[in-house]
Enzyme design. Structure first.
Site, PDB file in Angstrom:
ATOM      1  N   CYS A 268       1.708  20.738 -10.775  1.00  0.00           N
ATOM      2  CA  CYS A 268       0.239  20.694 -10.719  1.00  0.00           C
ATOM      3  C   CYS A 268      -0.209  19.258 -10.449  1.00  0.00           C
ATOM      4  O   CYS A 268      -0.839  18.980  -9.444  1.00  0.00           O
ATOM      5  CB  CYS A 268      -0.349  21.216 -12.022  1.00  0.00           C
ATOM      6  SG  CYS A 268       0.001  22.950 -12.347  1.00  0.00           S
TER       7      CYS A 268
ATOM      8  N   ARG B 105       0.831  -1.204   0.000  1.00  0.00           N
ATOM      9  CA  ARG B 105       0.000   0.000   0.000  1.00  0.00           C
ATOM     10  C   ARG B 105       0.865   1.253   0.000  1.00  0.00           C
ATOM     11  O   ARG B 105       0.400   2.349   0.342  1.00  0.00           O
ATOM     12  CB  ARG B 105      -0.937  -0.018   1.209  1.00  0.00           C
ATOM     13  CG  ARG B 105      -1.901  -1.203   1.219  1.00  0.00           C
ATOM     14  CD  ARG B 105      -2.935  -1.073   2.335  1.00  0.00           C
ATOM     15  NE  ARG B 105      -2.331  -1.173   3.647  1.00  0.00           N
ATOM     16  CZ  ARG B 105      -2.202  -2.308   4.342  1.00  0.00           C
ATOM     17  NH1 ARG B 105      -2.620  -3.448   3.816  1.00  0.00           N
ATOM     18  NH2 ARG B 105      -1.667  -2.307   5.552  1.00  0.00           N
ATOM     19  N   ARG B 106       2.123   1.087  -0.398  1.00  0.00           N
ATOM     20  CA  ARG B 106       3.089   2.188  -0.355  1.00  0.00           C
ATOM     21  C   ARG B 106       3.686   2.494  -1.729  1.00  0.00           C
ATOM     22  O   ARG B 106       4.765   3.073  -1.823  1.00  0.00           O
ATOM     23  CB  ARG B 106       4.210   1.846   0.620  1.00  0.00           C
ATOM     24  CG  ARG B 106       3.724   1.544   2.029  1.00  0.00           C
ATOM     25  CD  ARG B 106       4.833   1.018   2.909  1.00  0.00           C
ATOM     26  NE  ARG B 106       4.384   0.777   4.279  1.00  0.00           N
ATOM     27  CZ  ARG B 106       5.142   0.294   5.252  1.00  0.00           C
ATOM     28  NH1 ARG B 106       6.426  -0.012   4.987  1.00  0.00           N
ATOM     29  NH2 ARG B 106       4.667   0.101   6.455  1.00  0.00           N
TER      30      ARG B 106
ATOM     31  N   HIS C 280     -10.712  24.385 -12.381  1.00  0.00           N
ATOM     32  CA  HIS C 280     -11.189  25.720 -12.743  1.00  0.00           C
ATOM     33  C   HIS C 280     -11.262  25.956 -14.242  1.00  0.00           C
ATOM     34  O   HIS C 280     -10.543  25.355 -15.035  1.00  0.00           O
ATOM     35  CB  HIS C 280     -10.305  26.801 -12.102  1.00  0.00           C
ATOM     36  CG  HIS C 280      -8.838  26.626 -12.389  1.00  0.00           C
ATOM     37  ND1 HIS C 280      -7.985  25.996 -11.517  1.00  0.00           N
ATOM     38  CD2 HIS C 280      -8.078  27.022 -13.451  1.00  0.00           C
ATOM     39  CE1 HIS C 280      -6.759  25.997 -12.031  1.00  0.00           C
ATOM     40  NE2 HIS C 280      -6.793  26.620 -13.201  1.00  0.00           N
ATOM     41  N   ILE C 281     -12.165  26.875 -14.588  1.00  0.00           N
ATOM     42  CA  ILE C 281     -12.310  27.364 -15.958  1.00  0.00           C
ATOM     43  C   ILE C 281     -12.004  28.855 -15.921  1.00  0.00           C
ATOM     44  O   ILE C 281     -12.639  29.613 -15.165  1.00  0.00           O
ATOM     45  CB  ILE C 281     -13.723  27.113 -16.496  1.00  0.00           C
ATOM     46  CG1 ILE C 281     -14.006  25.597 -16.570  1.00  0.00           C
ATOM     47  CG2 ILE C 281     -13.895  27.762 -17.882  1.00  0.00           C
ATOM     48  CD1 ILE C 281     -15.450  25.267 -16.911  1.00  0.00           C
ATOM     49  N   TYR C 282     -11.030  29.291 -16.714  1.00  0.00           N
ATOM     50  CA  TYR C 282     -10.669  30.712 -16.733  1.00  0.00           C
ATOM     51  C   TYR C 282     -11.771  31.553 -17.367  1.00  0.00           C
ATOM     52  O   TYR C 282     -12.522  31.076 -18.232  1.00  0.00           O
ATOM     53  CB  TYR C 282      -9.359  30.906 -17.501  1.00  0.00           C
ATOM     54  CG  TYR C 282      -8.138  30.625 -16.659  1.00  0.00           C
ATOM     55  CD1 TYR C 282      -7.683  31.548 -15.718  1.00  0.00           C
ATOM     56  CD2 TYR C 282      -7.435  29.432 -16.780  1.00  0.00           C
ATOM     57  CE1 TYR C 282      -6.576  31.299 -14.927  1.00  0.00           C
ATOM     58  CE2 TYR C 282      -6.317  29.161 -16.001  1.00  0.00           C
ATOM     59  CZ  TYR C 282      -5.892  30.108 -15.073  1.00  0.00           C
ATOM     60  OH  TYR C 282      -4.795  29.856 -14.286  1.00  0.00           O
TER      61      TYR C 282
ATOM     62  N   SER D 293      -4.205  21.586  -8.897  1.00  0.00           N
ATOM     63  CA  SER D 293      -4.846  22.644  -9.674  1.00  0.00           C
ATOM     64  C   SER D 293      -4.906  22.213 -11.134  1.00  0.00           C
ATOM     65  O   SER D 293      -3.972  21.575 -11.630  1.00  0.00           O
ATOM     66  CB  SER D 293      -4.033  23.937  -9.542  1.00  0.00           C
ATOM     67  OG  SER D 293      -4.467  24.931 -10.438  1.00  0.00           O
ATOM     68  N   GLN D 294      -6.004  22.557 -11.814  1.00  0.00           N
ATOM     69  CA  GLN D 294      -6.066  22.236 -13.237  1.00  0.00           C
ATOM     70  C   GLN D 294      -6.908  23.232 -14.021  1.00  0.00           C
ATOM     71  O   GLN D 294      -8.038  23.561 -13.638  1.00  0.00           O
ATOM     72  CB  GLN D 294      -6.638  20.833 -13.465  1.00  0.00           C
ATOM     73  CG  GLN D 294      -6.555  20.437 -14.945  1.00  0.00           C
ATOM     74  CD  GLN D 294      -6.897  19.008 -15.197  1.00  0.00           C
ATOM     75  OE1 GLN D 294      -8.052  18.615 -15.058  1.00  0.00           O
ATOM     76  NE2 GLN D 294      -5.914  18.200 -15.563  1.00  0.00           N
ATOM     77  N   ASP D 295      -6.328  23.697 -15.125  1.00  0.00           N
ATOM     78  CA  ASP D 295      -7.003  24.496 -16.137  1.00  0.00           C
ATOM     79  C   ASP D 295      -7.785  23.492 -16.991  1.00  0.00           C
ATOM     80  O   ASP D 295      -7.220  22.775 -17.805  1.00  0.00           O
ATOM     81  CB  ASP D 295      -5.942  25.243 -16.957  1.00  0.00           C
ATOM     82  CG  ASP D 295      -6.506  26.010 -18.128  1.00  0.00           C
ATOM     83  OD1 ASP D 295      -7.671  25.790 -18.508  1.00  0.00           O
ATOM     84  OD2 ASP D 295      -5.753  26.830 -18.710  1.00  0.00           O
TER      85      ASP D 295
END
Length: 282
Positions: free
Chosen positions: A157, A137-138, A224-226, A184-186
């Site tokens: 990211c 599990r590692r 997120h959406i810019y 984080s993702q665009d």
């Protein structure tokens, strides 16, 4: 129709209808003209893809499978942090005059660490454990190394993969599952790009470790959406959807370090037109 399209459309609708706006807040990203790049975002989006059923490539528009595979191999196989080792320009904005992005991504994958079994980098450790300790599990990687953040031109990211192996009833081969953690993702520019490249990675690792692929789970902390992408996304999610393509991986390759982007292809891949000149916030 493609399951990846269904997931993408539902995610985008949820962000647009129920997300929170950062407009007026202090934000780091800027547009090319210097103005602040605001977003509509959702916290903790989790998408699941069963790679045994289909390959998760969007058909709403084309995802360049060889280019996204090349970037994944640049990080995981070549363990490079220099854009001169990459066959696309997606990292040009963050490279210095020598082509380096600092101690980020591939650099961290190439750092060797001391284990009881000897010195290994993170990729070799994953392959070692999948072959020798598959029910551990590692089995995971992490490239968000705080002591090196000040020397990274962009904080990672997609920063961590956790692998988990199961023995499915009635199956001779073990099943490889994986979770990609992303801070984080665009969504417009990077979502399916990342999904496809890590799906390819799982197919490659399963093949060289004599396993079959299972479930790929994508966890996005800030999806997120810019602001300047909103009309592009609204148009994209109304497009006609097509059946998922068939995935081909050269079955002759049994060593992860022998794969090239030419060993991967999508067959019967029907898509909508590409969206050109997408503004990118930096």
């Amino acid at each position: 129709m493609s399951y990846a399209d269904k997931v993408f459309v539902e995610m985008c609708k949820d962000i647009l209808e129920n997300g929170m706006s950062t407009e007026g807040e202090k934000v780091r990203p800027k547009w090319e003209d210097g103005s602040s790049a605001y977003t509509i975002k959702k916290f903790a989006v989790v998408n699941r893809y069963d790679l045994r059923k289909e390959f998760p490539a969007l058909t709403l528009r084309k995802t360049a499978i060889k280019s996204c595979t090349d970037e994944m191999l640049w990080i995981w196989q070549r363990k490079s942090n220099n854009i001169h080792d990459l066959n696309s320009h997606v990292w040009d904005e963050w490279a210095d005059e020598n082509g380096s992005i600092g101690k980020a991504y591939g650099y961290q994958m190439g750092v060797k660490h001391q284990y009881k079994e000897g010195m290994m980098d993170q990729v070799d450790r994953v392959i070692y454990d999948l072959k020798n300790n598959p029910f551990s599990r590692r089995i995971m990687t992490n490239i968000y190394v705080h002591e090196d953040l000040h020397e990274m031109n962009l904080y990672p990211c997609a920063y961590s993969m956790t692998f988990n192996v199961t023995q499915e009833k009635g199956e001779d081969k073990l099943t490889l599952n994986g979770i990609l953690n992303q801070r984080s993702q665009d969504i417009l520019t990077a979502n399916n790009w990342n999904v496809c490249q890590y799906a390819v990675l799982m197919h490659m690792l399963a093949q060289v470790c004599d396993m079959q692929v299972g479930e790929f789970v994508h966890v996005i902390a800030d999806a997120h959406i810019y602001d300047r992408h909103i009309p592009l996304v609204e148009e994209l999610i109304t497009r006609e959807q097509h059946p998922a393509p068939k995935f081909y991986l050269n079955p002759k390759i049994k060593d992860f370090y022998q794969f090239t982007p030419d060993d991967v292809r999508l067959e019967d891949y029907v898509t909508g037109p590409q969206i050109k000149n997408i503004p990118v916030a930096v």
